[in-house]
Design an enzyme around this catalytic site. Structure first.
Site, PDB file in Angstrom:
ATOM      1  CE  LYS A  94     -22.672  27.163   2.913  1.00 55.76           C
ATOM      2  NZ  LYS A  94     -21.809  26.631   1.833  1.00 55.76           N
ATOM      3  N   GLY A 144       0.795  -1.230   0.000  1.00 58.57           N
ATOM      4  CA  GLY A 144       0.000   0.000   0.000  1.00 58.57           C
ATOM      5  C   GLY A 144       0.821   1.270   0.000  1.00 58.57           C
ATOM      6  CG  ASP A 151     -19.527  27.908  -3.707  1.00 56.35           C
ATOM      7  OD1 ASP A 151     -18.632  28.521  -3.094  1.00 56.35           O
ATOM      8  OD2 ASP A 151     -20.369  27.191  -3.126  1.00 56.35           O
TER       9      ASP A 151
HETATM   10  C1  R5P Z   1     -18.048  26.927   1.407  1.00 62.33           C
HETATM   11  O1  R5P Z   1     -17.521  27.770   2.106  1.00 62.33           O
HETATM   12  C2  R5P Z   1     -17.621  26.691  -0.013  1.00 62.33           C
HETATM   13  O2  R5P Z   1     -17.407  27.895  -0.666  1.00 62.33           O
HETATM   14  C3  R5P Z   1     -18.638  25.867  -0.768  1.00 62.33           C
HETATM   15  O3  R5P Z   1     -19.877  26.539  -0.754  1.00 62.33           O
HETATM   16  C4  R5P Z   1     -18.801  24.534  -0.129  1.00 62.33           C
HETATM   17  O4  R5P Z   1     -17.565  23.944   0.085  1.00 62.33           O
HETATM   18  C5  R5P Z   1     -19.658  23.612  -0.963  1.00 62.33           C
HETATM   19  O5  R5P Z   1     -19.793  22.422  -0.255  1.00 62.33           O
HETATM   20  P1  R5P Z   1     -21.004  21.440  -0.483  1.00 62.33           P
HETATM   21  O6  R5P Z   1     -21.077  21.166  -1.972  1.00 62.33           O
HETATM   22  O7  R5P Z   1     -20.641  20.220   0.305  1.00 62.33           O
HETATM   23  O8  R5P Z   1     -22.249  22.067   0.036  1.00 62.33           O
END
Ligand code: R5P
Length: 312
Positions: free
Chosen positions: A193, A39, A219
């Site tokens: 969020k 591994g 994002d």
């Molecule tokens: C958060 O701070 C990042 O910018 C993304 O929004 C996040 O990593 C997305 O993660 P997921 O697809 O698991 O919701």
């Protein structure tokens, strides 16, 4: 700098490394990167690198620890083989979300990874859209930090979407979404969020008018897909007529492609810092290439030219 430019790759994203090499009109350097029966990762550089300016392309994507180890051992092997300079080209830098302690008795994993890369013998790092820009400072060697925003924004502009509003799916991404919005001349909306637990995203509220608009969520990464799916649902509920998404790094962990396939997203555009998963077509996921940008950055680093033009 003097010395031959050579590019090596681990197994994390060979197609990207090959594309970068093709843009530079060179072949990928020959190296065996495999695994022993027990591994352990096994590396052997199979050509002379003495005095060369070497770039090792390796995203630290899934399997993260394995890909990280390949990167470290490649750097170590190249150093011991007398490369004049080794640049770690890490299109996607894993462990970046663990860049601070969120509670007691946690590691700062992104810093430890930076230490490992330096200790292995890297002289420089070339990367793209670090989850937290402060990670640049975790390295005591030069870091060139590319952005995919201009490429993604140009792609969205070329799609000719009407009445676009750019959406940040969380407060931390507002700066990124705002510069994307400026590039394409669109409005901005921001979603608040929260994460009740790791890898679970909950949309709380939204600022900005999305009624009758085409929303483009911007994002840095897509991991579980929860953030995108939830944001897209919230946007449609508030009257957006269609929702698209753009992100630099498509991690697509676990059931992410299924979650995105089931979501109201019309299309999700990522870059190829990480290889696309299977079934991306059913999930309406498309990748655009960052190879030309990395190739240009590599040639500029090699020739000691400024990289500023690549950041505008
Ligand atoms: C958060 O701070 C990042 O910018 C993304 O929004 C996040 O990593 C997305 O993660 P997921 O697809 O698991 O919701």
């Amino acid at each position: 700098m003097e010395g031959r430019l050579q590019i090596f790759s681990g197994n994390a994203n060979r197609p990207l490394a090959q594309e970068i090499a093709a843009h530079l009109n060179i072949n990928l350097g020959r190296a065996m990167v495999g695994t022993f029966k027990n591994g352990e990762t096994r590396v052997k550089v199979e050509e002379n690198v003495r005095g060369s300016d070497v770039f090792v392309v390796q995203s630290t994507c899934t399997p993260v620890n394995h890909n990280l180890m390949e990167l470290l051992l490649l750097i170590d092997a190249l150093r011991r083989a007398s490369a004049a300079r080794v640049t770690a080209v890490i299109p996607y830098y894993g462990y970046a979300k663990q860049e601070k302690k969120t509670t007691g008795r946690e590691p700062i994993s992104a810093k430890l990874v930076a230490n490992l890369i330096r200790t292995a013998g890297a002289d420089r790092v070339l990367t793209m859209d670090l989850h937290a820009p402060a990670i640049e400072g975790f390295f005591d060697i030069p870091v060139d930090h590319l952005q995919a925003g201009p490429i993604l924004a140009e792609h969205i502009r070329d799609m000719g979407l009407l009445r676009v509003v750019v959406v940040s799916p969380d407060a931390g991404g507002v700066g990124r979404a705002n510069s994307f919005r400026e590039r394409i001349g669109a409005g901005l909306a921001i979603i608040a969020k929260q994460r009740p637990q790791p890898d679970v995203a909950e949309m709380l509220d939204m600022v900005g008018d999305v009624e009758g608009k085409t929303a483009v969520i911007v994002d840095d990464m897509i991991s579980t897909g929860g953030t995108l799916a939830e944001a897209a649902r919230a946007l449609r509920e508030r009257g957006a007529v269609a929702v698209y998404a753009c992100a630099t790094h498509g991690i697509f962990a676990g059931e992410a492609t299924e979650i995105i396939a089931r979501s109201v997203l019309v299309e999700t555009i990522v870059t190829n810092t990480i290889p696309l998963p299977e079934r991306c077509r059913e999930a309406r996921i498309r990748a655009i290439s960052v190879a030309p940008l990395f190739a240009e950055a590599i040639i500029r680093i090699h020739k000691d030219l400024s990289l500023s033009a690549l950041f505008s």
